[in-house]
Design an enzyme around this catalytic site. Structure first.
Site, PDB file in Angstrom:
ATOM      1  N   HIS A 146       9.797  -3.136   3.676  1.00  0.00           N
ATOM      2  CA  HIS A 146       9.228  -3.403   2.038  1.00  0.00           C
ATOM      3  C   HIS A 146      10.258  -4.025   0.560  1.00  0.00           C
ATOM      4  O   HIS A 146      10.508  -4.819   0.275  1.00  0.00           O
ATOM      5  CB  HIS A 146       8.051  -2.118   1.423  1.00  0.00           C
ATOM      6  CG  HIS A 146       7.291  -2.277   2.001  1.00  0.00           C
ATOM      7  ND1 HIS A 146       7.372  -0.665   3.040  1.00  0.00           N
ATOM      8  CD2 HIS A 146       5.885  -2.637   2.101  1.00  0.00           C
ATOM      9  CE1 HIS A 146       6.294  -0.876   3.191  1.00  0.00           C
ATOM     10  NE2 HIS A 146       4.996  -1.825   2.979  1.00  0.00           N
ATOM     11  N   ASP A 186       2.553  -9.365   9.283  1.00  0.00           N
ATOM     12  CA  ASP A 186       0.604  -9.228   8.896  1.00  0.00           C
ATOM     13  C   ASP A 186       0.580 -10.039   8.774  1.00  0.00           C
ATOM     14  O   ASP A 186       0.437 -11.499   8.209  1.00  0.00           O
ATOM     15  CB  ASP A 186       0.408  -8.702   7.971  1.00  0.00           C
ATOM     16  CG  ASP A 186       1.289  -6.924   7.844  1.00  0.00           C
ATOM     17  OD1 ASP A 186      -0.165  -6.754   9.255  1.00  0.00           O
ATOM     18  OD2 ASP A 186       1.243  -7.113   7.264  1.00  0.00           O
ATOM     19  N   GLY A 244       4.797 -10.084   4.034  1.00  0.00           N
ATOM     20  CA  GLY A 244       6.037 -10.075   5.003  1.00  0.00           C
ATOM     21  C   GLY A 244       5.109 -10.776   5.956  1.00  0.00           C
ATOM     22  O   GLY A 244       4.073 -10.649   6.726  1.00  0.00           O
ATOM     23  N   GLU A 245       6.173 -11.112   7.071  1.00  0.00           N
ATOM     24  CA  GLU A 245       5.802 -11.632   8.223  1.00  0.00           C
ATOM     25  C   GLU A 245       4.615 -11.681   9.487  1.00  0.00           C
ATOM     26  O   GLU A 245       4.352 -11.378  10.140  1.00  0.00           O
ATOM     27  CB  GLU A 245       6.756 -12.750   8.951  1.00  0.00           C
ATOM     28  CG  GLU A 245       6.621 -13.905   7.678  1.00  0.00           C
ATOM     29  CD  GLU A 245       7.530 -15.066   8.611  1.00  0.00           C
ATOM     30  OE1 GLU A 245       8.507 -15.016   9.527  1.00  0.00           O
ATOM     31  OE2 GLU A 245       7.858 -16.767   8.031  1.00  0.00           O
ATOM     32  N   MET A 291       0.908  -1.572  -0.112  1.00  0.00           N
ATOM     33  CA  MET A 291       0.266  -0.121  -0.021  1.00  0.00           C
ATOM     34  C   MET A 291       0.760   1.156  -0.193  1.00  0.00           C
ATOM     35  O   MET A 291       0.457   2.245   0.626  1.00  0.00           O
ATOM     36  CB  MET A 291      -0.899   0.130   1.279  1.00  0.00           C
ATOM     37  CG  MET A 291      -1.980  -0.962   1.205  1.00  0.00           C
ATOM     38  SD  MET A 291      -3.499  -0.846   2.117  1.00  0.00           S
ATOM     39  CE  MET A 291      -3.103  -0.434   3.841  1.00  0.00           C
TER      40      MET A 291
HETATM   41  O1  PAF Z   1      -0.252  -5.854   3.705  1.00  0.00           O
HETATM   42  C1  PAF Z   1      -0.302  -4.648   2.697  1.00  0.00           C
HETATM   43  O2  PAF Z   1      -0.078  -3.643   1.962  1.00  0.00           O
HETATM   44  C2  PAF Z   1      -1.566  -4.750   1.941  1.00  0.00           C
HETATM   45  O3  PAF Z   1      -2.282  -5.818   2.796  1.00  0.00           O
HETATM   46  C3  PAF Z   1      -2.099  -5.892   0.633  1.00  0.00           C
HETATM   47  C4  PAF Z   1      -1.579  -7.068   0.784  1.00  0.00           C
HETATM   48  C5  PAF Z   1      -0.876  -4.606  -0.258  1.00  0.00           C
HETATM   49  C6  PAF Z   1      -3.141  -5.264   0.294  1.00  0.00           C
HETATM   50  O4  PAF Z   1      -3.673  -4.580  -0.106  1.00  0.00           O
END
Ligand code: PAF
Length: 283
Positions: free
Chosen positions: A37, A150, A147-148, A30
Site C-alpha cells: 500500500h 489484484d 496494485g497489480e 481496506m
Molecule cells: O483492493 C482493495 O483493497 C479493495 O478491493 C478496494 C479496491 C479498496 C475496494 O474495496
C-alpha cells in the site's frame, strides 16, 4: 494528515485542496496496510498533487463464507503509516455513510468480472465496482492507483471507468514482494509459520511457468506443471490460467501481452498472484 469520516468534511477538505490549485490522487484500500500500500502512496506523490487514501472494509465484496469478520482492522497503526508516507487526507467512512438504509444500486461489469476470481467468488467484483464507483464520486480524484497483485480487479476498474466516463486516470502499480518472492497481502498474516514457508511455492511456480511460456513452451503443459507444484507444496488450487492482459480471455495470441494468474488456498487462506508475459518477439 487529516482523518475524515463524514461526507461533508470530505467535500470541504477536497474543495480546499482544489482551491489551492492541487490535483487529487486517490489510493483506495481496506486497511491493514503493508509496504504494498505504501508503494501506492509513494507512486501517487507528485508536486502539486494531494494524496487521499481511503480505508473501508467493504462488506459487499466478501462472500458469505469469507473473512469479513476477521479481516484485520488496525486504524491507529494505518493512520500512522499513512502520515509517515506523506498522505494528505485519510477518508475512513463508517459503513452507514457508505451504504445508508435503502441503498439499492449495484455496479456490475460484464466480461472481465466473470472468470477467474469472479467464478470462485460470485458477486465479489460487483461489490468492488460499486464501492470504487462510490469512492470516485465521493473524492472525485484526477487519478487513482491500484496494485497489480489484484490484476483482475484492476481490469474491472479500468473497464468501469471507460464505460461510465469517469474521466479518472487509473494507474496500476507493480506488486511488492517479500524477500522470498511472496506477494505482499493483508491476508498473509493469517499464515502460520509452516504455511508461510510453503506459500513461496506460489510465486516460484508462476515464475517457472512464466519463463517456460515466454520461451515458447506449450502453455497448457507449463500450467499443468505449475498446478502440480502447488499441490505438492500443500496448496489446493483454485486456478492457474494464462490470459490476454487486456481482456482476461484465455490467451491465444502470443504477440499480445499475456498474464499468468493464479489463486490457491493454503489452509484456510486464499492467496492470489500473477506475472506478466511480454509479447513474443517476432523480429
Ligand atoms: O483492493 C482493495 O483493497 C479493495 O478491493 C478496494 C479496491 C479498496 C475496494 O474495496
Amino acid at each position: 494528515m487529516q482523518t475524515i469520516r463524514s461526507l461533508e468534511a470530505l467535500r470541504s477538505g477536497i474543495a480546499d485542496f482544489r482551491s489551492g490549485g492541487a490535483s487529487i490522487a486517490l489510493v483506495p484500500t481496506m486497511g491493514a496496510l503493508h509496504s504494498g500500500h505504501l508503494a501506492l502512496i509513494e507512486a501517487a506523490k507528485r508536486p502539486g498533487r494531494k494524496v487521499v487514501a481511503s480505508i473501508f472494509v467493504n462488506p459487499r465484496q466478501f462472500g458469505p463464507n469469507e473473512d469479513l469478520s476477521r479481516y484485520p482492522r488496525r486504524e491507529t497503526a494505518d493512520a500512522r503509516l499513512l502520515t509517515e508516507a506523506g498522505c494528505d487526507l485519510l477518508w475512513m467512512p463508517p459503513v452507514e455513510v457508505m451504504y445508508p438504509d435503502a441503498f439499492a444500486t449495484t455496479i456490475s461489469v460484464a466480461g472481465v468480472s466473470e472468470g477467474l476470481d469472479g467464478a470462485s467468488r460470485p458477486g465479489h467484483f460487483d461489490g468492488v465496482a460499486t464501492v470504487v464507483a462510490k469512492l470516485f464520486n465521493q473524492v472525485r480524484p484526477d487519478i487513482a492507483l491500484f496494485g497489480e497483485k489484484d490484476f483482475q480487479q484492476l481490469a474491472v476498474i479500468r473497464r468501469m471507468v471507460a464505460d461510465l466516463d469517469f474521466g479518472i486516470e487509473i494507474q496500476g502499480v507493480p506488486t511488492q514482494r517479500d524477500d522470498d518472492g511472496l506477494a505482499l497481502s493483508s491476508r498473509n498474516i493469517y499464515l502460520d509459520e509452516a504455511q508461510r514457508a510453503a506459500a513461496v511455492a506460489l510465486p516460484r511456480a508462476l515464475g517457472v511457468a512464466a519463463k517456460a511460456i515466454a520461451r515458447g513452451d506449450d502453455p497448457e503443459g507449463a500450467l499443468a506443471i505449475a498446478r502440480d507444484a502447488l499441490v505438492t507444496a500443500g496448496f489446493s488450487v483454485d486456478y492457474v490460467e494464462l490470459v490476454d492482459a487486456a481482456t482476461l480471455a484465455t490467451a491465444t495470441d502470443p504477440s499480445r501481452e499475456r498474464r499468468l494468474l493464479a489463486a490457491a488456498r493454503i489452509g484456510t487462506t486464499r492467496l492470489i498472484d500473477n506475472l506478466a508475459i511480454p509479447p513474443a518477439d517476432h523480429a
